[in-house]
Design a protein around this motif. Structure first.
Motif, PDB file in Angstrom:
ATOM      1  N   ARG A 127     -10.428  11.343  -9.161  1.00 20.46           N
ATOM      2  CA  ARG A 127      -9.208  11.088 -10.193  1.00 20.46           C
ATOM      3  C   ARG A 127      -9.612   9.773  -9.134  1.00 20.46           C
ATOM      4  O   ARG A 127      -8.832   8.204  -9.923  1.00 20.46           O
TER       5      ARG A 127
ATOM      6  N   ASP B 146      -8.131   5.483 -10.066  1.00 23.03           N
ATOM      7  CA  ASP B 146      -6.672   5.284  -9.893  1.00 23.03           C
ATOM      8  C   ASP B 146      -6.532   3.780  -9.985  1.00 23.03           C
ATOM      9  O   ASP B 146      -6.482   2.829  -9.237  1.00 23.03           O
ATOM     10  N   THR B 147      -5.663   3.825 -10.963  1.00 20.69           N
ATOM     11  CA  THR B 147      -5.392   1.876 -10.952  1.00 20.69           C
ATOM     12  C   THR B 147      -4.714   1.405  -9.750  1.00 20.69           C
ATOM     13  O   THR B 147      -4.439   0.224  -9.170  1.00 20.69           O
ATOM     14  N   ASP B 148      -4.116   1.921  -9.212  1.00 21.88           N
ATOM     15  CA  ASP B 148      -3.344   1.835  -8.075  1.00 21.88           C
ATOM     16  C   ASP B 148      -3.758   1.934  -6.503  1.00 21.88           C
ATOM     17  O   ASP B 148      -3.335   1.794  -5.331  1.00 21.88           O
ATOM     18  N   ASN B 149      -5.398   2.543  -6.823  1.00 15.89           N
ATOM     19  CA  ASN B 149      -6.268   2.709  -5.365  1.00 15.89           C
ATOM     20  C   ASN B 149      -6.044   0.975  -4.866  1.00 15.89           C
ATOM     21  O   ASN B 149      -6.397   0.159  -4.763  1.00 15.89           O
TER      22      ASN B 149
ATOM     23  N   SER C 175     -12.394   1.776  -6.922  1.00 15.80           N
ATOM     24  CA  SER C 175     -11.874   1.003  -7.964  1.00 15.80           C
ATOM     25  C   SER C 175     -12.897   1.182  -9.118  1.00 15.80           C
ATOM     26  O   SER C 175     -13.401   1.370 -10.344  1.00 15.80           O
TER      27      SER C 175
ATOM     28  N   ASP D  43      -0.593  10.904 -12.742  1.00 16.85           N
ATOM     29  CA  ASP D  43      -2.050  10.962 -12.732  1.00 16.85           C
ATOM     30  C   ASP D  43      -2.897  10.700 -14.337  1.00 16.85           C
ATOM     31  O   ASP D  43      -3.936  10.139 -13.983  1.00 16.85           O
TER      32      ASP D  43
ATOM     33  N   GLU E  99      -1.604   8.900 -16.878  1.00  9.57           N
ATOM     34  CA  GLU E  99      -1.350   8.407 -17.137  1.00  9.57           C
ATOM     35  C   GLU E  99      -2.367   6.930 -16.764  1.00  9.57           C
ATOM     36  O   GLU E  99      -2.729   6.162 -17.024  1.00  9.57           O
ATOM     37  N   LYS E 100      -2.209   7.512 -15.386  1.00  5.36           N
ATOM     38  CA  LYS E 100      -3.521   5.898 -14.672  1.00  5.36           C
ATOM     39  C   LYS E 100      -4.452   6.174 -15.074  1.00  5.36           C
ATOM     40  O   LYS E 100      -5.878   4.830 -14.868  1.00  5.36           O
TER      41      LYS E 100
ATOM     42  N   THR F 211      -9.556   3.531 -19.320  1.00  7.72           N
ATOM     43  CA  THR F 211     -10.371   3.726 -18.305  1.00  7.72           C
ATOM     44  C   THR F 211     -11.735   3.680 -18.860  1.00  7.72           C
ATOM     45  O   THR F 211     -12.774   3.600 -18.578  1.00  7.72           O
TER      46      THR F 211
END
Length: 208
Positions: free
Chosen positions: A114, A118-121, A127, A154, A156-157, A161
């Motif tokens: 995951r 993760d777009t918040d990575n 990413s 999780d 939602e992220k 993608t």
């Protein structure tokens, strides 16, 4: 040997008793594939002994297997591929395997951590690797599964993608065989299982 035989025996019982099309995913290590030159034959023989089609089992292995050039590993995976056994690589993108190795075998699914989606990575490179894996796999027609989904956040992220599948405790945790059979005995639980990609049966043997 006992692991392969036991998995196939369990699949047969579940198919005869609960779902006639249930599929079980069993995980093997690079060591198992490398040290047993007849691993593929044993699996095919066990399927035949239990009157099971090759679609009843999926073989999952770590991404490091794709980097091995050991003749035994190549033989085992090639044999299984030719017999129609579905092959899945696990945690792709977390090691040193290059994306081009996805072309080495006819993979039926690629599982990625995951973290790669993760777009918040904070690590943009991680990413970017995740997006590149998804893009290539989709172009090759290989389904991508996001692993480690534990919460609705999780899940939602990973929306947006182009990763169509996910697995993790958010959907269902690991269950002992008896508890899983209780789920199969419940009409609602049976429907839930039929919509899943399959079950993971961890191997008892380990190679380090």
């Amino acid at each position: 040997d006992w692991m392969i035989k036991d998995v196939c025996r369990q699949i047969r019982v579940w198919r005869e008793t609960y779902l006639d099309d249930i599929c079980v995913t069993t995980r093997v290590t690079a060591c198992q594939l490398q040290t047993d030159p007849v691993f593929s034959e044993k699996l095919i023989d066990a399927l035949r002994a239990n009157s099971l089609p090759v679609e009843a089992v999926q073989l999952e292995f770590p991404e490091a297997v794709l980097m091995h050039e050991a003749p035994t590993i190549t033989k085992n995976l090639t044999d299984l591929e030719q017999h129609g056994v579905r092959l899945i690589t696990d945690e792709f993108g977390t090691g040193d395997t290059t994306i081009s190795r996805l072309l080495h075998y006819r993979l039926d699914s690629v599982k990625i951590g995951r973290k790669c989606l993760d777009t918040d990575n904070d690590d943009e490179q991680v990413s970017n690797i995740g997006r590149a894996i998804i893009a290539l796999a989709n172009n090759l027609g290989i389904p991508v599964v996001a692993q480690g989904v534990e919460t609705s956040g999780d899940l939602e992220k990973i929306h947006g993608t182009n990763c169509r599948y996910a697995q993790g405790d958010y959907f269902a945790g690991a269950l002992p065989a008896r508890e899983f059979e209780k789920l199969l005995s419940n009409p609602v639980g049976k429907t839930h299982v039929k919509t899943s990609l399959g079950l993971v049966v961890p191997t008892a043997a380990s190679c380090r």
